[in-house]
Design an enzyme around this catalytic site. Structure first.
Site, PDB file in Angstrom:
ATOM      1  N   THR A 129       0.805  -1.214   0.000  1.00 37.04           N
ATOM      2  CA  THR A 129       0.000   0.000   0.000  1.00 37.04           C
ATOM      3  C   THR A 129       0.842   1.271   0.000  1.00 37.04           C
ATOM      4  OG1 THR A 129      -1.757  -1.160   1.179  1.00 37.04           O
ATOM      5  CG2 THR A 129      -1.821   1.249   1.218  1.00 37.04           C
ATOM      6  N   LYS A 152      -1.091  -1.087  -4.164  1.00 35.83           N
ATOM      7  CA  LYS A 152      -2.420  -0.562  -3.857  1.00 35.83           C
ATOM      8  C   LYS A 152      -2.263   0.912  -3.502  1.00 35.83           C
ATOM      9  CE  LYS A 152      -6.319  -1.116  -0.689  1.00 35.83           C
ATOM     10  NZ  LYS A 152      -7.023  -2.067   0.205  1.00 35.83           N
ATOM     11  N   LYS A 154      -3.747   4.488  -2.338  1.00 36.07           N
ATOM     12  CA  LYS A 154      -4.815   5.180  -1.628  1.00 36.07           C
ATOM     13  C   LYS A 154      -5.057   6.539  -2.285  1.00 36.07           C
ATOM     14  CE  LYS A 154      -5.697   2.341   1.869  1.00 36.07           C
ATOM     15  NZ  LYS A 154      -7.053   1.810   2.158  1.00 36.07           N
ATOM     16  N   ASP A 179      -7.638   2.361  -4.043  1.00 37.16           N
ATOM     17  CA  ASP A 179      -8.663   2.374  -2.999  1.00 37.16           C
ATOM     18  C   ASP A 179      -9.020   3.819  -2.694  1.00 37.16           C
ATOM     19  OD1 ASP A 179     -10.387   1.915  -0.939  1.00 37.16           O
ATOM     20  OD2 ASP A 179      -8.949   0.925   0.383  1.00 37.16           O
ATOM     21  N   GLU A 205     -11.311   0.289  -5.721  1.00 42.35           N
ATOM     22  CA  GLU A 205     -12.097  -0.105  -4.551  1.00 42.35           C
ATOM     23  C   GLU A 205     -12.964   1.047  -4.056  1.00 42.35           C
ATOM     24  OE1 GLU A 205     -10.697  -2.336  -0.779  1.00 42.35           O
ATOM     25  OE2 GLU A 205      -8.908  -2.004  -2.011  1.00 42.35           O
ATOM     26  N   ASP A 228     -16.079  -2.544  -0.949  1.00 41.51           N
ATOM     27  CA  ASP A 228     -15.435  -2.785   0.342  1.00 41.51           C
ATOM     28  C   ASP A 228     -16.409  -2.410   1.456  1.00 41.51           C
ATOM     29  OD1 ASP A 228     -13.885  -3.094   2.580  1.00 41.51           O
ATOM     30  OD2 ASP A 228     -12.284  -1.756   1.967  1.00 41.51           O
ATOM     31  N   LYS A 250     -12.915  -9.098   4.096  1.00 41.84           N
ATOM     32  CA  LYS A 250     -12.028  -8.875   5.232  1.00 41.84           C
ATOM     33  C   LYS A 250     -12.605  -9.590   6.450  1.00 41.84           C
ATOM     34  CE  LYS A 250     -10.486  -4.246   3.788  1.00 41.84           C
ATOM     35  NZ  LYS A 250     -10.537  -2.796   4.104  1.00 41.84           N
ATOM     36  N   CYS A 278      -7.184  -6.472   4.253  1.00 45.77           N
ATOM     37  CA  CYS A 278      -6.786  -6.479   5.648  1.00 45.77           C
ATOM     38  C   CYS A 278      -6.789  -5.056   6.189  1.00 45.77           C
ATOM     39  CB  CYS A 278      -5.393  -7.086   5.815  1.00 45.77           C
ATOM     40  SG  CYS A 278      -4.044  -6.046   5.164  1.00 45.77           S
ATOM     41  N   ASP A 300      -4.472  -8.525  -0.702  1.00 48.74           N
ATOM     42  CA  ASP A 300      -3.899  -7.347  -0.041  1.00 48.74           C
ATOM     43  C   ASP A 300      -3.698  -7.680   1.431  1.00 48.74           C
ATOM     44  OD1 ASP A 300      -3.131  -4.787   0.734  1.00 48.74           O
ATOM     45  OD2 ASP A 300      -5.203  -4.082   0.923  1.00 48.74           O
ATOM     46  N   ASP A 302      -0.752  -6.930   3.336  1.00 45.23           N
ATOM     47  CA  ASP A 302       0.550  -6.306   3.604  1.00 45.23           C
ATOM     48  C   ASP A 302       0.630  -5.642   4.968  1.00 45.23           C
ATOM     49  OD1 ASP A 302      -1.197  -4.211   3.100  1.00 45.23           O
ATOM     50  OD2 ASP A 302       0.257  -3.017   1.993  1.00 45.23           O
TER      51      ASP A 302
END
Length: 331
Positions: A129, A152, A154, A179, A205, A228, A250, A278, A300, A302
């Site tokens: 991320t 990933k 953000k 995301d 996401e 999500d 998740k 996660c 994902d 991490d």
């Protein structure tokens, strides 16, 4: 061998510092606050870890109390099957569900995937991320991770076109997923999706807020969109297919691995791609999700890589790969 003594339950709050901080559209944090449940029977002890999520009104203190409130029921022999009806889907139930699974594996001296009739997990590529920030800051962070196969990113709304373009320039060869954490609006949705498509992003996401995502059903989506915050357990799957192409499973949302595995099977049957996600947490949170990773298009997991240190006997990370847990950690 099973001890004749009744099982006992304990739980605690732990705090794990994050390396350099972690920022998404809803804010920043410098530590991961987790709650660990431990169910012990004789010499065997099972552990499970969860991350209470303020987005859903959860706090560490309330989660701890919810777990400890199950002490009498656990002492009377409550198992993970009965647990599904005894507690609502939540971070608290996740910790307890995973602890009971771990205990079951240790008491039987088998790996949990064998007990559950699942394929043994194998090493899999996990995303790494990149926190939200100004384009130049995100580009610098991306450049340091550019050898990773899956990143990933953000994002946070206005200016996201510049952010994702800067990230792509810094990591020309990585697969990118995004995301938005509910930060986009109907006004900038199509513009931001187009910018992501231009940058070669594979998946976005949760672009719009949960409960206000109907617009997704009425536009031509240039890339896959993943639910999500709009999806939690099997009960939330119906009605999502017109708006989403994938679902992020998740364990803290489903309330444990037991429901998560059932949800993954149901989601696949309904035509969704599966993502396994996660929170920022230790390897004890990630380990159960490795069973889900085997049927996921996107993984994902991490969380431990973002911490200053992981717990002992944590998962093995080697470049972009994460490996299944040793029995000493979980399962």
């Amino acid at each position: 061998m099973t001890s004749g003594k009744p099982p006992t339950l304990d739980a605690r709050i732990e705090r794990w510092p994050i390396e350099g901080g972690f920022t998404i559209s809803r804010g920043a944090k410098t530590e991961a606050v987790v709650v660990v449940a431990e169910v012990r029977r004789g010499e065997a002890a099972g552990r499970g870890e969860c991350v209470p999520y303020p987005r859903y009104g959860e706090t560490p203190e309330a989660t701890l109390a919810a777990i400890l409130a199950m002490q009498d029921a656990i002492g009377r022999g409550l198992d993970r099957v009965a647990l599904q009806a005894a507690m609502p889907p939540s971070a608290a139930r996740n910790a307890l569900d995973c602890a009971l699974l771990d205990l079951e594996a240790k008491q039987s001296d088998q790996r949990i995937w064998d007990l559950l009739g699942r394929d043994a997990p194998r090493a899999t590529v996990t995303a790494y991320t990149i926190s939200l920030g100004p384009p130049e800051t995100m580009a610098a962070a991306t450049a340091k991770a550019a050898r990773r196969r899956l990143l990933k990113i953000k994002l946070g709304g206005d200016g996201d076109g510049l952010r994702i373009a800067a990230v792509r320039k810094a990591a020309p060869d990585s697969e990118l997923i995004v995301d938005a954490n509910e930060a986009w609006t109907e006004a900038n949705l199509e513009q931001n999706l187009a910018a992501c498509a231009e940058a070669g992003v594979t998946l976005v996401e949760q672009p719009l807020p949960a409960g206000n995502d109907g617009r997704l059903a009425h536009i031509k989506r240039p890339i896959a969109v993943c639910a999500d915050e709009s999806v939690h357990d099997r009960a939330s799957l119906p009605g999502l297919r017109e708006r989403y192409d994938a679902v992020n499973i998740k364990l803290d949302k489903t309330g444990g691995l037991t429901e998560a595995l059932a949800m993954a099977d149901a989601a696949a049957a309904q035509g969704f791609d599966i993502m396994v996600g996660c929170m920022v947490a230790t390897s004890l949170s990630m380990a159960p999700a490795m069973l889900l990773a085997q049927q996921a298009r996107f993984v994902d997991l991490d969380g431990p890589l973002l911490l200053k240190r992981d717990r002992e006997r944590g998962l093995r990370y080697d470049g972009s790969l994460v490996y299944p847990p040793d029995a000493s950690l979980w399962g």
